[in-house]
Design an enzyme around this catalytic site. Structure first.
Site, PDB file in Angstrom:
ATOM      1  N   ARG A   1       0.820  -1.215   0.000  1.00  0.00           N
ATOM      2  CA  ARG A   1       0.000   0.000   0.000  1.00  0.00           C
ATOM      3  C   ARG A   1       0.853   1.265   0.000  1.00  0.00           C
ATOM      4  O   ARG A   1       0.467   2.264  -0.584  1.00  0.00           O
ATOM      5  CB  ARG A   1      -0.938   0.008   1.209  1.00  0.00           C
ATOM      6  CG  ARG A   1      -2.119  -0.896   0.985  1.00  0.00           C
ATOM      7  CD  ARG A   1      -3.171  -0.700   2.040  1.00  0.00           C
ATOM      8  NE  ARG A   1      -4.391  -1.367   1.640  1.00  0.00           N
ATOM      9  CZ  ARG A   1      -5.320  -1.799   2.479  1.00  0.00           C
ATOM     10  NH1 ARG A   1      -5.165  -1.636   3.766  1.00  0.00           N
ATOM     11  NH2 ARG A   1      -6.405  -2.390   2.031  1.00  0.00           N
TER      12      ARG A   1
ATOM     13  N   LYS B   1     -16.336 -10.949   7.977  1.00  0.00           N
ATOM     14  CA  LYS B   1     -17.334  -9.961   8.384  1.00  0.00           C
ATOM     15  C   LYS B   1     -18.470  -9.807   7.376  1.00  0.00           C
ATOM     16  O   LYS B   1     -18.315  -9.172   6.356  1.00  0.00           O
ATOM     17  CB  LYS B   1     -16.657  -8.596   8.592  1.00  0.00           C
ATOM     18  CG  LYS B   1     -15.624  -8.614   9.708  1.00  0.00           C
ATOM     19  CD  LYS B   1     -14.983  -7.281   9.893  1.00  0.00           C
ATOM     20  CE  LYS B   1     -13.931  -6.987   8.964  1.00  0.00           C
ATOM     21  NZ  LYS B   1     -12.683  -7.179   8.700  1.00  0.00           N
TER      22      LYS B   1
ATOM     23  N   GLY C   1      -7.450  -6.368   1.525  1.00  0.00           N
ATOM     24  CA  GLY C   1      -6.136  -6.754   2.018  1.00  0.00           C
ATOM     25  C   GLY C   1      -5.949  -8.244   2.167  1.00  0.00           C
ATOM     26  O   GLY C   1      -4.931  -8.803   1.747  1.00  0.00           O
TER      27      GLY C   1
ATOM     28  N   GLY D   1     -13.465  -2.674   0.637  1.00  0.00           N
ATOM     29  CA  GLY D   1     -14.805  -2.082   0.698  1.00  0.00           C
ATOM     30  C   GLY D   1     -15.007  -1.063  -0.409  1.00  0.00           C
ATOM     31  O   GLY D   1     -16.047  -1.046  -1.080  1.00  0.00           O
TER      32      GLY D   1
HETATM   33  P1  AMP Z   1     -12.586 -10.004   6.068  1.00  0.00           P
HETATM   34  O1  AMP Z   1     -11.750  -8.940   6.707  1.00  0.00           O
HETATM   35  O2  AMP Z   1     -14.022  -9.916   6.391  1.00  0.00           O
HETATM   36  O3  AMP Z   1     -12.326 -10.093   4.566  1.00  0.00           O
HETATM   37  O4  AMP Z   1     -12.107 -11.370   6.677  1.00  0.00           O
HETATM   38  C1  AMP Z   1     -10.858 -11.942   6.415  1.00  0.00           C
HETATM   39  C2  AMP Z   1     -10.597 -12.968   7.442  1.00  0.00           C
HETATM   40  O5  AMP Z   1     -11.638 -13.923   7.427  1.00  0.00           O
HETATM   41  C3  AMP Z   1      -9.324 -13.764   7.273  1.00  0.00           C
HETATM   42  O6  AMP Z   1      -8.399 -13.386   8.248  1.00  0.00           O
HETATM   43  C4  AMP Z   1      -9.757 -15.223   7.474  1.00  0.00           C
HETATM   44  O7  AMP Z   1      -8.945 -15.935   8.374  1.00  0.00           O
HETATM   45  C5  AMP Z   1     -11.153 -15.065   8.048  1.00  0.00           C
HETATM   46  N1  AMP Z   1     -12.019 -16.221   7.778  1.00  0.00           N
HETATM   47  C6  AMP Z   1     -12.244 -16.809   6.594  1.00  0.00           C
HETATM   48  N2  AMP Z   1     -13.060 -17.867   6.739  1.00  0.00           N
HETATM   49  C7  AMP Z   1     -13.349 -17.977   8.055  1.00  0.00           C
HETATM   50  C8  AMP Z   1     -14.125 -18.884   8.834  1.00  0.00           C
HETATM   51  N3  AMP Z   1     -14.769 -19.905   8.282  1.00  0.00           N
HETATM   52  N4  AMP Z   1     -14.209 -18.658  10.158  1.00  0.00           N
HETATM   53  C9  AMP Z   1     -13.547 -17.619  10.714  1.00  0.00           C
HETATM   54  N5  AMP Z   1     -12.799 -16.723  10.040  1.00  0.00           N
HETATM   55  C10 AMP Z   1     -12.691 -16.902   8.719  1.00  0.00           C
END
Ligand code: AMP
Length: 388
Positions: free
Chosen positions: A32, A197, A347, A370
């Site tokens: 970045r 999320k 990211g 986002g």
């Molecule tokens: P986000 O910031 O919402 O894109 O989430 C990314 C994160 O989601 C990564 O660090 C992954 O480890 C986590 N992730 C992906 N799949 C799962 C899951 N089944 N349970 C918990 N965390 C997850």
């Protein structure tokens, strides 16, 4: 980039996205920062004083927190711009005013994390005014935050006349890709969503239903959708307050949304007594879903192979842990093999592409997660509006 009538010695406020991953005080991925260098170098060549505004992570907004300090970024910038970079810890004091006055033309002042102040997120007028007074011009190159109505992104540029503000080369590049190329995407157009999320992304999924041909959902967020369909999802992630909108999306997108049919499950993420692949219908109360299963991988792959445009946002599982990385690895490999346009946003998604060494095979890796999704879904971005 719109050409601003810059003169030697002018003060230019530059908002960047330096929200890089940091471990033990060291930056683990400088992408970045590197992506902003063309704009910083351009400004330095004009012999202006560059005042950099940035944030890191999500501090509480009530003062200094060591783990969110921009100090490691300052150290990195010292390597890139020796003797040309200064740091200001106290943004609201007279310190930045004095430092800007004393520093040479063609040098940089990095302000400490703006999110240490509530005014940044609240787009508070006093905070905006203090920042705006530090510059004669305003440039935004922080694509990762253009979707936020924060002071340095939205309120500050509104204080400048239109001929005194512009976006930088990074935003220009992102807009070229995400806006121009995807206005009329080649079809089939497939969006692959994952990550943890749901809250951040669920409204965008809803908007994407009208634009995309297929929406494949994996990662932790799949369980909110599987849960509202009445499946037993054990102790997997579930966002209770998003269940109504999840139901609505499943109804509206029933011909387009594809959910996993199997999952890799464990009883404990750190120290599992079992790691098993299970059909979604067979999950038990103690299971935590950590990745998509093989049947899902095959199903997703067959859709990806036929797609001409692919957007990937969010990993399919907890890919940072090699035991749970297979789904993400297979899906990013399928995306890399696909002949069409492939766009990766966010990211964690970019990190997964890097982890599996496939960066060269992706058409565009966006610096904004986002922001890129909001742009693709046709939403106005406050940070860009404020530059008009
Ligand atoms: P986000 O910031 O919402 O894109 O989430 C990314 C994160 O989601 C990564 O660090 C992954 O480890 C986590 N992730 C992906 N799949 C799962 C899951 N089944 N349970 C918990 N965390 C997850």
């Amino acid at each position: 980039m719109k050409i601003l009538p810059l003169k030697e010695g002018n003060r230019v406020l530059l908002r960047v996205d330096f929200n890089v991953p940091i471990k033990d005080g060291k930056i683990t991925d400088t992408r970045r920062i590197d992506a902003t260098l063309p704009t910083i170098n351009f400004l330095l060549e004009k012999k202006v004083k560059v005042i950099i505004m940035a944030h890191l992570g999500r501090p509480a907004g009530i003062g200094y927190e060591e783990k969110f300090s921009l100090k490691p970024i300052y150290e990195k910038l010292k390597e890139y711009f020796p003797q040309k970079i200064f740091f200001c810890k106290s943004v609201l004091s007279d310190d930045p005013v004095v430092k800007i006055k004393e520093m040479d033309n063609g040098s940089i002042l990095l302000l400490e994390n703006l999110r240490f102040y509530m005014g940044e997120k609240e787009n508070n007028f006093e905070f905006i005014r203090k920042l705006a007074l530090l510059g004669d011009y305003y440039v935004n190159d922080a694509f990762g935050v253009v979707h936020r109505k924060h002071a340095s992104v939205y309120g500050v540029p509104k204080m400048f006349d239109s001929e005194k503000k512009a976006y930088g080369f990074l935003i220009e590049k992102e807009l070229n890709y995400l806006h121009k190329k995807l206005k009329d995407p080649q079809r089939p157009y497939t969006i692959i969503m994952g990550g943890a999320k749901v809250g951040d992304k669920i409204k965008l999924i809803k908007r994407m239903i009208d634009k995309a041909d297929h929406i494949l959902i994996g990662g932790g967020m799949m369980f909110t959708f599987l849960g509202v369909q009445g499946n037993m999802i054990g102790k997997s992630l579930f966002e209770y307050d998003k269940k109504d909108i999840a139901k609505e999306i499943l109804e509206k997108g029933k011909d387009k949304i594809v959910l996993p049919t199997d999952s890799l499950v464990v009883d404990n993420i750190e120290n599992p007594n079992y790691i098993e692949e299970k059909n979604i219908k067979q999950m038990s109360r103690s299971d935590i879903g950590v990745d998509i299963g093989n049947e899902t991988i095959e199903n997703f792959r067959s859709i990806i192979e036929k797609s001409k445009t692919i957007v990937f946002n969010g990993p399919m599982g907890i890919f940072e842990d090699d035991r749970y990385a297979n789904g993400t690895r297979e899906i990013v490999a399928a995306i890399a093999d696909c002949k069409g346009v492939s766009i990766v946003g966010g990211g964690d998604s970019a990190a997964s592409i890097k982890k599996f060494g496939l960066e060269d095979k992706i058409s565009h890796i966006s610096t904004g997660g986002g922001a890129s999704l909001e742009l693709l879904s046709g939403k106005d971005l406050p940070g860009l509006k404020a530059l008009e």
